[in-house]
Structure formats: structure tokens, C-alpha cells
Motif scaffolding. Sequence first.
Motif, PDB file in Angstrom:
ATOM      1  N   UNK A  26       0.882  -1.156  -0.085  1.00 55.62           N
ATOM      2  CA  UNK A  26       0.007  -0.058   0.144  1.00 55.62           C
ATOM      3  C   UNK A  26       0.938   1.006  -0.124  1.00 55.62           C
ATOM      4  N   UNK A  27       2.047   1.305   0.524  1.00 56.46           N
ATOM      5  CA  UNK A  27       2.909   2.358   0.812  1.00 56.46           C
ATOM      6  C   UNK A  27       3.242   2.507  -0.698  1.00 56.46           C
ATOM      7  N   UNK A  28       3.623   1.445  -1.287  1.00 57.32           N
ATOM      8  CA  UNK A  28       4.092   1.616  -2.963  1.00 57.32           C
ATOM      9  C   UNK A  28       3.023   2.434  -3.616  1.00 57.32           C
ATOM     10  N   UNK A  29       1.941   1.887  -3.649  1.00 57.76           N
ATOM     11  CA  UNK A  29       0.783   2.515  -4.261  1.00 57.76           C
ATOM     12  C   UNK A  29       0.541   4.013  -4.105  1.00 57.76           C
ATOM     13  N   UNK A  30       0.758   4.207  -2.717  1.00 59.60           N
ATOM     14  CA  UNK A  30       0.617   5.662  -2.278  1.00 59.60           C
ATOM     15  C   UNK A  30       1.860   6.542  -2.790  1.00 59.60           C
ATOM     16  N   UNK A  31       3.026   5.923  -2.998  1.00 57.62           N
ATOM     17  CA  UNK A  31       4.182   6.581  -3.635  1.00 57.62           C
ATOM     18  C   UNK A  31       3.943   6.782  -5.211  1.00 57.62           C
ATOM     19  N   UNK A  51      -0.670   2.036 -12.122  1.00 47.04           N
ATOM     20  CA  UNK A  51       0.049   1.901 -11.105  1.00 47.04           C
ATOM     21  C   UNK A  51      -0.583   2.464  -9.752  1.00 47.04           C
ATOM     22  N   UNK A  52      -1.640   3.255  -9.937  1.00 47.53           N
ATOM     23  CA  UNK A  52      -2.281   3.788  -8.894  1.00 47.53           C
ATOM     24  C   UNK A  52      -3.041   2.738  -7.885  1.00 47.53           C
ATOM     25  N   UNK A  53      -3.464   1.461  -8.551  1.00 50.09           N
ATOM     26  CA  UNK A  53      -4.207   0.817  -7.910  1.00 50.09           C
ATOM     27  C   UNK A  53      -3.638  -0.740  -7.999  1.00 50.09           C
ATOM     28  N   UNK A  54      -2.767  -0.850  -9.036  1.00 47.20           N
ATOM     29  CA  UNK A  54      -2.002  -2.185  -9.287  1.00 47.20           C
ATOM     30  C   UNK A  54      -0.606  -1.979  -9.269  1.00 47.20           C
ATOM     31  N   UNK A  55       0.117  -2.794  -8.237  1.00 47.90           N
ATOM     32  CA  UNK A  55       1.612  -2.551  -8.032  1.00 47.90           C
ATOM     33  C   UNK A  55       2.414  -3.663  -8.964  1.00 47.90           C
TER      34      UNK A  55
END
Length: 316
Positions: A26-31, A51-55
Motif C-alpha cells: 500500500x505504501x508503494x501505491x501511495x508513492x 500503477x495507482x491501484x495495481x503494484x
Amino acid sequence: MKIAEIYKLIVQKGMEADPRGLAEVQKLLDKNRKKFEELKPEEQAEFDQEQLSNPYSDTRVLYGDDEREVKTILAGIDIEMGELLLAEHLAVKGKKIDLVLAHHPEGKALAALHDVMHLQEDILYKLGVPINIAEDIMSSRIAEVKRGLSPLNHNRTVDGAKLLDLPLMCAHTPADNLVTTFLDRLFAERKPETVGDIIKILKEIPEFKEAVKVNAGPTVFVGSKERRAGKIFVDMTGGTGGSEDAYAKLADAGVGTIVGMHIGEKHRKEAEKAHLNVVIAGHMSSDSLGMNLILDELEKQGIEVLCCSGLIRHKR
């Protein structure tokens, strides 16, 4: 189910099984969202908003209307023109295929495969390799993979899907995450003492048991069955093979045995130099296990699944 619902389910299952943990994902998505918001309008137009919802850059709907209903899926490890024509032929014979689901990426997902390799940095860190070393040894390998992907004819299969009007999707890292977590939990429960014990446990799993019948079962590539396993690293996610420099660092961090899908000769030699045991479970069988854990969820929703292209189907 609609294509969008299938895609969302696959990504969610991958995130839940991610070795980094859901909070880190989730931190990656927030980034990614922060990065997107800071871009200029013309740069935002080029940004892949998935990339905003799928890492996982290697998991995408490659062709097809998100709202299209799916009742029957043709799933395989590698989907190319031959498999698309098979789907078309099945329709002629009365079995209409609503979605073709690949494991290995094609199209834009293949072109961006290198992006998911950063996952390996966090895995190395969790195993005891300092994060600065993990990031440094992975940076050159990620760049190498990116350069290697550049000249490929990425969209060849996608173009075929468009001409045949066959929805096409690929699920790579989510499936690899699922097989990694499955085996991690199994080894933690069974506590194999030797490399031979690892082989024995793998051969009890239906996908690997079936692979033995076609001479593609679990094999010791470095070490011997008699050697003690020590700390086991299940190396089955993160896009593709990592850095050759990682093996010495893994040994220093206390890893005794690597269980992977496949390994190149240069990587094998480096693992041997680091005195690591290496068990290769098998590529198609490992990928099948991960895909099966996804397909089971889709079948629960009433979707019929047909398999091709090396996918060993086993329902749990």
C-alpha cells in the motif's frame, strides 16, 4: 464476472500474498499516486494510471472491454498466436471462449516486466541483506533486463487478440506471489531437515508430482539430497532471475537452500561458489501452482476454466 472484476480479484490476491506484506504494498501505491500528482499535465498523460491501484506492472488487461461478461476462460502459461487460434477453433466447435488468461506477460506488461523486480530488493532485505546492498546489486540487473526487453516484439500476441476480438489478460507476479507464499507456509509447517526432504515434500504437491511424469520434476541443481537444508529461501517471485551477486550476500545472511523455478548457468555457478544448495522445483509446475490458486477463486464465482500451454490444472 466482468473482465474488470476478474482483474481486480487477481491483483487483490497478489497483494494479499505479497512477501513484502500488504502494508508495504500500500505504501508503494501511495508513492505512485504522489508521483503522479506531482507530474505536469503532459507527463500525466503518459503515466500508466494502473500503477495507482495495481503494484504489478506485469499484470494487465491487454485487450477487451472491462464490462464484458466472462463465463469461460482459456488459461495457459504462455499465450501466443497459436493459443489464440486454439481459442478461436474451440468457438467453432461450440465452446466459446470469453477471456484468454496468460501467466507470462505480453504487450505492455512484458515491456514493463523489469519494474516488478524491485520487489526482490525487499525480499533480500527481509532475508537479512542490508537494503543498501540489496538495492545496489539489483540496480544493474534491473537495467540489464530492461535493455533485454527493449527490442522484443511486445505487442504481437495482443495484435492477434484484437483481430480475433478475443479479450486477453496476463497474471504474472500475483500468481508468483501465491506460489511463494504457499511453499513458504508449507516448509514452515513441515520443517524439512535435508535437501532430500524438500524434494520429497515438493513431489507430494500434485503439480510437481505430475511434472515428474514428463521428466520435469523437482531437481537438485547445486548440493546433494543428503545435505542439511538450513534456512530456506523460496525464490519464485519478482519478475525474473535476480542478480548473480546476490548469492554470496544470501549465504552471509544465513540462507542455506534456495528453492526456485529455474536458474541460469551463470547464476548456478555463483550459488555453488557461495556454498548454497539449489533446488529447482520446475518452471511450468511452479507457475501452474500459482495460477491454480487464482483459477480456483474464479471457479468459485461460476467461471468455467479450460487449460492449455503447459498449465497443469489441479483444483484445491
